[in-house]
Design a protein around this motif. Structure first.
Motif, short mmCIF file in Angstrom:
data_model
loop_
_atom_site.label_atom_id
_atom_site.label_comp_id
_atom_site.label_asym_id
_atom_site.label_seq_id
_atom_site.Cartn_x
_atom_site.Cartn_y
_atom_site.Cartn_z
N TRP A 292 32.40 54.18 29.85
CA TRP A 292 31.35 54.17 30.87
C TRP A 292 30.63 52.83 30.92
O TRP A 292 30.21 52.37 31.98
N LYS A 293 30.50 52.18 29.76
CA LYS A 293 29.86 50.86 29.74
C LYS A 293 30.75 49.82 30.41
O LYS A 293 30.27 48.93 31.13
N ARG A 294 32.05 49.91 30.17
CA ARG A 294 32.98 48.98 30.81
C ARG A 294 32.94 49.17 32.32
O ARG A 294 32.95 48.19 33.08
N SER A 295 32.91 50.43 32.76
CA SER A 295 32.87 50.71 34.21
C SER A 295 31.60 50.18 34.84
O SER A 295 31.62 49.61 35.93
N ARG A 296 30.47 50.36 34.15
CA ARG A 296 29.19 49.88 34.67
C ARG A 296 29.20 48.36 34.77
O ARG A 296 28.76 47.78 35.76
N ARG A 297 29.70 47.70 33.74
CA ARG A 297 29.75 46.23 33.74
C ARG A 297 30.68 45.73 34.85
O ARG A 297 30.39 44.76 35.54
N GLU A 298 31.81 46.42 35.01
CA GLU A 298 32.76 46.04 36.04
C GLU A 298 32.15 46.16 37.43
O GLU A 298 32.32 45.29 38.29
N LEU A 299 31.40 47.23 37.65
CA LEU A 299 30.78 47.44 38.95
C LEU A 299 29.74 46.36 39.25
O LEU A 299 29.64 45.86 40.37
N LEU A 300 28.96 45.98 38.23
CA LEU A 300 27.98 44.91 38.41
C LEU A 300 28.66 43.59 38.75
O LEU A 300 28.15 42.80 39.55
N GLN A 301 29.83 43.34 38.16
CA GLN A 301 30.58 42.12 38.48
C GLN A 301 31.07 42.15 39.92
O GLN A 301 31.02 41.12 40.62
N CYS A 302 31.52 43.31 40.36
CA CYS A 302 31.96 43.44 41.76
C CYS A 302 30.78 43.22 42.70
O CYS A 302 30.91 42.55 43.73
N LEU A 303 29.64 43.79 42.35
CA LEU A 303 28.44 43.63 43.17
C LEU A 303 28.05 42.16 43.25
O LEU A 303 27.68 41.66 44.32
N GLU A 304 28.13 41.45 42.12
CA GLU A 304 27.75 40.05 42.15
C GLU A 304 28.68 39.24 43.04
O GLU A 304 28.24 38.34 43.76
N ARG A 305 29.97 39.54 43.03
CA ARG A 305 30.90 38.82 43.90
C ARG A 305 30.55 39.06 45.37
O ARG A 305 30.65 38.16 46.20
N PHE A 306 30.12 40.28 45.68
CA PHE A 306 29.71 40.57 47.06
C PHE A 306 28.46 39.76 47.42
O PHE A 306 28.36 39.20 48.51
N LEU A 307 27.50 39.69 46.49
CA LEU A 307 26.27 38.94 46.74
C LEU A 307 26.57 37.45 46.89
O LEU A 307 25.98 36.77 47.74
N GLN A 308 27.49 36.93 46.09
CA GLN A 308 27.88 35.53 46.21
C GLN A 308 28.41 35.24 47.61
O GLN A 308 28.04 34.25 48.25
N ALA A 309 29.31 36.11 48.06
CA ALA A 309 29.90 35.93 49.38
C ALA A 309 28.84 36.08 50.48
O ALA A 309 28.86 35.37 51.48
N LEU A 310 27.92 37.00 50.26
CA LEU A 310 26.86 37.25 51.23
C LEU A 310 25.96 36.03 51.40
O LEU A 310 25.59 35.65 52.51
N VAL A 311 25.63 35.39 50.28
CA VAL A 311 24.71 34.25 50.29
C VAL A 311 25.41 32.97 50.75
O VAL A 311 24.84 32.17 51.50
N THR A 312 26.65 32.77 50.30
CA THR A 312 27.35 31.51 50.58
C THR A 312 28.20 31.57 51.84
O THR A 312 28.56 30.52 52.39
N GLY A 313 28.56 32.78 52.30
CA GLY A 313 29.45 32.89 53.45
C GLY A 313 30.91 32.72 53.10
O GLY A 313 31.78 32.70 53.98
N GLU A 314 31.21 32.60 51.83
CA GLU A 314 32.60 32.41 51.39
C GLU A 314 33.30 33.77 51.27
O GLU A 314 32.65 34.82 51.16
N PRO A 315 34.63 33.77 51.28
CA PRO A 315 35.37 35.03 51.12
C PRO A 315 35.12 35.67 49.75
O PRO A 315 34.79 34.98 48.79
N LEU A 316 35.30 36.98 49.69
CA LEU A 316 35.15 37.68 48.42
C LEU A 316 36.33 37.34 47.51
O LEU A 316 37.47 37.20 47.97
N SER A 317 36.05 37.23 46.23
CA SER A 317 37.10 37.00 45.25
C SER A 317 36.93 37.99 44.11
O SER A 317 35.80 38.27 43.68
#
Length: 278
Positions: free
Chosen positions: A7-32
């Protein structure tokens, strides 16, 4: 890391996915895809974003995806128990990193009400799981944690219309006051101070324990009665607790540590002598 619970790995993984979305949202770059995230988790995250209309239509199959343009504010609702403050703080750190707004809505529900609602679910959890969560959950502490100031605590057993107005007000306040990067210094200083205090008190505690151990050995060598040895141990431990509390309350911990332990050594010797020279 593989040694973390699933469950900790899943939570950490989800936060990483969320951060990639925020990066793309702020910079306008594609999601990676995050390097540490598993492909199934990333695909589920993308599917959820598509379902919410958060991703722009792909021009070609398999091409990079980007966040969709929105006419108004974009609210990302993380619906979870977040029962430890540390879990919520991770999300706050993301908001601060990208200068986004952050707020918390805490639903305060009596345990009995939680148990009743759980039993009505199609797949209820064991009662002990709900009880354990009730014991562990940490409410927002608006006095202690500056980062939790934008929080609203509502009684979940009732749903009055006034709650809707409070929630709308909370969201509006958050939008008007995004988290600023320069707040990090003050919070980091406070966190460092707490770590330093805990470390200093811990070191003093270890020294005091050694002093008590040696004092008890000296007393035993003087053939003090077992009943008096017990009283001596209680008195020394009480003295230790008082000294450590004084240290916790001190303003300049580093300069006080040596003087406190030296003073404790002196006081402990006096206590032992009191039993020896009766």
């Amino acid at each position: 890391p593989p040694q973390l619970p699933r469950w900790k790995r899943s939570r950490r993984e989800l936060l990483q996915c969320l951060e990639r979305f925020l990066q793309a949202l702020v910079t306008g770059e594609p999601l990676s895809v995050p390097p540490a995230a598993g492909q199934p988790g990333w695909e589920r995250f993308l599917a959820c974003c598509r379902g919410q209309g958060l991703l722009a239509p792909q021009e070609r199959h398999g091409g990079p995806e980007t966040p969709a343009a929105t006419a108004g504010p974009l609210y990302l609702i993380l619906d979870d128990n977040f029962y430890y403050q540390s879990m919520r703080y991770e999300v706050y750190q993301l908001a601060r990193k990208y200068s986004l707004s952050f707020c918390q809505l805490f639903l305060d529900c009596p345990l009995e009400c939680c148990l009743q609602r759980n039993r009505l679910r199609s797949h209820p959890l064991p009662d002990q799981t709900i009880c354990l969560m009730a014991r562990k959950i940490e409410m927002p502490d608006l006095k202690k944690n500056a980062w939790e100031q934008n929080s609203l605590i509502l009684k979940s057993s009732d749903c009055p219309l006034e709650d809707e107005y409070q929630i709308i007000s909370l969201l509006a306040t958050a939008l008007e006051n995004p988290v600023k990067q320069n707040e990090e210094n003050l919070e980091q200083k406070e966190a460092d101070r707490a770590i330093c205090a805990a470390s200093t008190v811990h070191q003093a505690d270890q020294v005091c324990r050694r002093i008590i151990s040696q004092a008890m050995k000296d007393a035993k060598d003087k053939n003090i009665l077992p009943s008096e040895m017990k009283s001596l141990a209680e008195e020394l431990n009480k003295l230790k607790a008082e000294f450590l509390e004084d240290l916790r309350q001190g303003n300049n911990l580093k300069s006080q540590t040596c003087s406190v332990t030296s003073s404790f050594q002196h006081e402990a010797t006096n206590v032992v002598n009191k039993y020896i020279f009766k």
